[in-house]
Design a protein around this motif. Structure first.
Motif, short mmCIF file in Angstrom:
data_model
loop_
_atom_site.label_atom_id
_atom_site.label_comp_id
_atom_site.label_asym_id
_atom_site.label_seq_id
_atom_site.Cartn_x
_atom_site.Cartn_y
_atom_site.Cartn_z
N LYS A 3 0.83 -1.20 0.00
CA LYS A 3 0.00 0.00 0.00
C LYS A 3 0.87 1.25 0.00
CE LYS A 3 -0.63 0.55 5.02
NZ LYS A 3 -1.64 0.67 6.11
N ASN A 15 -4.61 6.39 2.66
CA ASN A 15 -3.76 5.29 2.24
C ASN A 15 -4.49 4.49 1.16
OD1 ASN A 15 -4.92 2.66 3.64
ND2 ASN A 15 -4.96 4.29 5.18
N PHE A 16 -3.72 3.92 0.27
CA PHE A 16 -4.27 3.21 -0.88
C PHE A 16 -3.57 1.86 -1.04
CE2 PHE A 16 -4.82 7.69 -1.68
CZ PHE A 16 -6.10 7.80 -2.23
N PHE A 17 -4.36 0.81 -1.17
CA PHE A 17 -3.79 -0.50 -1.44
C PHE A 17 -3.48 -0.62 -2.93
CE2 PHE A 17 -6.03 -1.46 2.53
CZ PHE A 17 -5.02 -2.11 3.23
N ILE A 18 -2.34 -1.22 -3.26
CA ILE A 18 -1.97 -1.45 -4.65
C ILE A 18 -2.59 -2.78 -5.04
CG2 ILE A 18 -0.06 -1.64 -6.28
CD1 ILE A 18 1.66 -0.06 -4.35
N ASP A 19 -3.83 -2.72 -5.50
CA ASP A 19 -4.62 -3.93 -5.71
C ASP A 19 -4.94 -4.19 -7.19
OD1 ASP A 19 -6.30 -1.81 -6.07
OD2 ASP A 19 -7.79 -2.43 -4.58
N TYR A 92 5.75 3.88 0.70
CA TYR A 92 5.44 2.54 0.19
C TYR A 92 5.65 1.52 1.30
CZ TYR A 92 6.03 -1.77 -2.58
OH TYR A 92 5.93 -3.04 -3.09
N ASN A 94 5.25 -2.63 2.13
CA ASN A 94 5.01 -3.97 1.62
C ASN A 94 5.61 -4.96 2.61
OD1 ASN A 94 4.59 -6.29 0.18
ND2 ASN A 94 5.78 -5.69 -1.61
#
Length: 230
Positions: A3, A15-19, A92, A94
């Motif tokens: 995210k 916040n944003f999830f990298i989905d 970032y 992870n």
């Protein structure tokens, strides 16, 4: 899941999830991550998913992009990296990143010369917990045979290129780009950029990493390559 934590004036604002495979960032409201700041271009940057990695790319923005204090164009994101766009910071995260392979996520991708510079990560070593790049590469090299590609067509036709680095990009920037990844169990090729993916033995690789086998023929951008193990 990886995210991005959005920070403004020292405070977390979102916040944003990298989905998904491609995340757009910019001042335009239609972007996946909307940053309302005059220092951010309408379509400032993108983050693309390549296997378990995420590649940040500045899209020719007016004011550019900075990562950990360094001006960048493309970068393989590493857990804890901080991207600065205008007044905003994007951190970032992870937590699933493999610590044994973290050092290859710090490499800068320079589109012009397609060279990637490795920054060593702590993995045992000197008093500061550092190991040299040569030590890290030697450890990785011992895991499996070194690969090479023979350039059949393109700018480097007739040449052989050793794949000693964990990541190496091929193709034509802005048209079609793929990355060959070196991992403990072998080599993989994955799509990075372009409407169509690279082809291996005449078949499109799709959006998931594809294992490379001895003798495979790769077509990407204006290049045609043959993969083999030394």
């Amino acid at each position: 899941m990886a995210k991005l934590v959005v920070i403004l004036n020292g405070a977390m604002v979102d916040n944003f999830f990298i989905d998904k495979g491609r995340i757009t960032i910019g001042r335009r409201a239609s972007n996946d991550i909307h940053l309302d700041d005059p220092g951010v271009s309408k379509e400032h940057a993108v983050i693309q998913t390549v296997g378990n990695d995420h590649i940040f790319e500045d899209m020719g923005s007016t004011n550019g992009s900075t990562l950990n204090g360094v001006r960048i164009t493309k970068h393989i994101l590493q857990n804890g990296d901080v991207i600065e766009l205008g007044a905003y910071q994007l951190k970032y995260a992870n937590i699933k990143a493999n610590p044994e392979m973290d050092y290859d996520r710090t490499m800068m991708i320079h589109t012009a010369d397609r060279e990637i510079g490795v920054v060593p990560q702590s993995a045992g070593g000197d008093a500061n917990g550092r190991v040299s790049v040569s030590t890290a590469r030697s450890s990785l090299r011992a895991s499996f045979p070194l690969g090479e590609v023979r350039c059949i067509k393109g700018e480097f036709a007739g040449q052989k290129i050793e794949l000693e680095r964990p990541l190496k990009t091929f193709g034509t920037a802005g048209e079609q780009v793929a990355v060959i990844m070196r991992r403990p169990l072998g080599y993989y090729i994955a799509h990075v950029e372009g409407n169509k993916t690279a082809r291996v033995n005449g078949q499109a690789i799709g959006n998931e990493p594809c294992t490379l086998q001895e003798g495979d023929v790769i077509e990407v951008g204006q290049e045609k390559l043959e993969f083999f193990l030394k």
